[in-house]
Design an enzyme around this catalytic site. Sequence first.
Site, PDB file in Angstrom:
ATOM      1  N   ASP A  81     -30.857   1.655 -36.212  1.00 19.83           N
ATOM      2  CA  ASP A  81     -30.113   2.851 -36.528  1.00 19.83           C
ATOM      3  C   ASP A  81     -30.945   3.666 -37.516  1.00 19.83           C
ATOM      4  O   ASP A  81     -31.176   3.234 -38.645  1.00 19.83           O
ATOM      5  CB  ASP A  81     -28.774   2.433 -37.144  1.00 19.83           C
ATOM      6  CG  ASP A  81     -27.914   3.594 -37.589  1.00 19.83           C
ATOM      7  OD1 ASP A  81     -28.412   4.732 -37.648  1.00 19.83           O
ATOM      8  OD2 ASP A  81     -26.731   3.351 -37.885  1.00 19.83           O
ATOM      9  N   VAL A  82     -31.407   4.853 -37.110  1.00 21.48           N
ATOM     10  CA  VAL A  82     -32.278   5.625 -37.993  1.00 21.48           C
ATOM     11  C   VAL A  82     -31.555   6.167 -39.209  1.00 21.48           C
ATOM     12  O   VAL A  82     -32.202   6.644 -40.151  1.00 21.48           O
ATOM     13  CB  VAL A  82     -32.983   6.779 -37.244  1.00 21.48           C
ATOM     14  CG1 VAL A  82     -33.893   6.254 -36.159  1.00 21.48           C
ATOM     15  CG2 VAL A  82     -31.990   7.801 -36.713  1.00 21.48           C
ATOM     16  N   TYR A 171     -24.933  21.187 -36.040  1.00 20.33           N
ATOM     17  CA  TYR A 171     -26.203  20.879 -35.377  1.00 20.33           C
ATOM     18  C   TYR A 171     -27.218  21.984 -35.653  1.00 20.33           C
ATOM     19  O   TYR A 171     -28.368  21.714 -36.013  1.00 20.33           O
ATOM     20  CB  TYR A 171     -25.969  20.717 -33.880  1.00 20.33           C
ATOM     21  CG  TYR A 171     -27.200  20.343 -33.093  1.00 20.33           C
ATOM     22  CD1 TYR A 171     -27.695  19.045 -33.109  1.00 20.33           C
ATOM     23  CD2 TYR A 171     -27.859  21.282 -32.308  1.00 20.33           C
ATOM     24  CE1 TYR A 171     -28.816  18.684 -32.384  1.00 20.33           C
ATOM     25  CE2 TYR A 171     -28.976  20.932 -31.568  1.00 20.33           C
ATOM     26  CZ  TYR A 171     -29.457  19.642 -31.605  1.00 20.33           C
ATOM     27  OH  TYR A 171     -30.574  19.308 -30.872  1.00 20.33           O
ATOM     28  N   LYS A 175     -30.735  21.518 -37.702  1.00 25.14           N
ATOM     29  CA  LYS A 175     -32.017  21.786 -37.051  1.00 25.14           C
ATOM     30  C   LYS A 175     -32.781  22.894 -37.771  1.00 25.14           C
ATOM     31  O   LYS A 175     -34.013  22.856 -37.839  1.00 25.14           O
ATOM     32  CB  LYS A 175     -31.790  22.133 -35.582  1.00 25.14           C
ATOM     33  CG  LYS A 175     -31.412  20.911 -34.736  1.00 25.14           C
ATOM     34  CD  LYS A 175     -32.467  19.822 -34.807  1.00 25.14           C
ATOM     35  CE  LYS A 175     -32.226  18.681 -33.854  1.00 25.14           C
ATOM     36  NZ  LYS A 175     -33.234  17.602 -33.994  1.00 25.14           N
TER      37      LYS A 175
END
Length: 274
Positions: A81-82, A171, A175
């Site tokens: 899991d990052v 999101y 980003k």
Amino acid sequence: MDDTDGRDGGDGPHESGAPGPARRAMIVTGGSRGLGREVTLRLAAQGCDVAVCGRDTASLEAVAKEVHTEYGRTLYTERLDVTDDEALAAFVRSSAARLGRVDGLVTVAGGVRGADLRDTEPHDWDQTCRLNVTHPAIALREAADHLAGTGGSAVLVSSISGWKPAPPAQYAAAKAAQIHLAASLARELGPRGIRVNCVSPGSMLIEGKGWARLRDEEPRAYREFEKEFPDGRLVDPRDVAEVIAFLLSDGARAVNGANIPVDGGQNAPSAYGY
């Protein structure tokens, strides 16, 4: 948007082959599926040894087998899991130890939690930020000393949504932050000989993913969406992988702190307009 989020529990590492002492070594987060898989295959085709983390054992084993069969290259894989800071940091350290060096880092893992603003909870914003901003920062922190030793570079994978606004807002905001993160770290790490760049893919056609499902389930909406692209087709992830591979190469030694759109000239980043 990319949903290769690298989130799952760890199964421990797997290694195929043995690294050659003169080969370049690359680390790719989210490197077993979608765009990440294409990046892994492109780097292996160039003769690199690659370390990959991803969401599930099956996809990691599949890409490891493909790399070994097609290119005879080392692929060190780990399921993790990052957003687990310690596990991610340990993966980068173990990858450097097993490969013997680090010449490049590509952070592909990312994704979004939650939906529209009214249906999104605070933890959705937190998780989206951790996936797209905190994870690349931690990975690069751990890789920096190794990259300084090889004159290496990092590529953070952002999105068209990071500079052409579209929902979901969490999101798009994450980003956009990732693009700025790359530019800021390029200034910070440049004196150490490390380049940091960002790539912002447009909407990619990946079988089994969202746009492929739209094509199959709502063909009329998909045909309308194709009109957002001057050449009438969505982005091929292999083309994005080519740009990433170039940015990691010596041919891009004068490119630093940049955000490179690879979107085919796409207009709206959503099938439902801005």
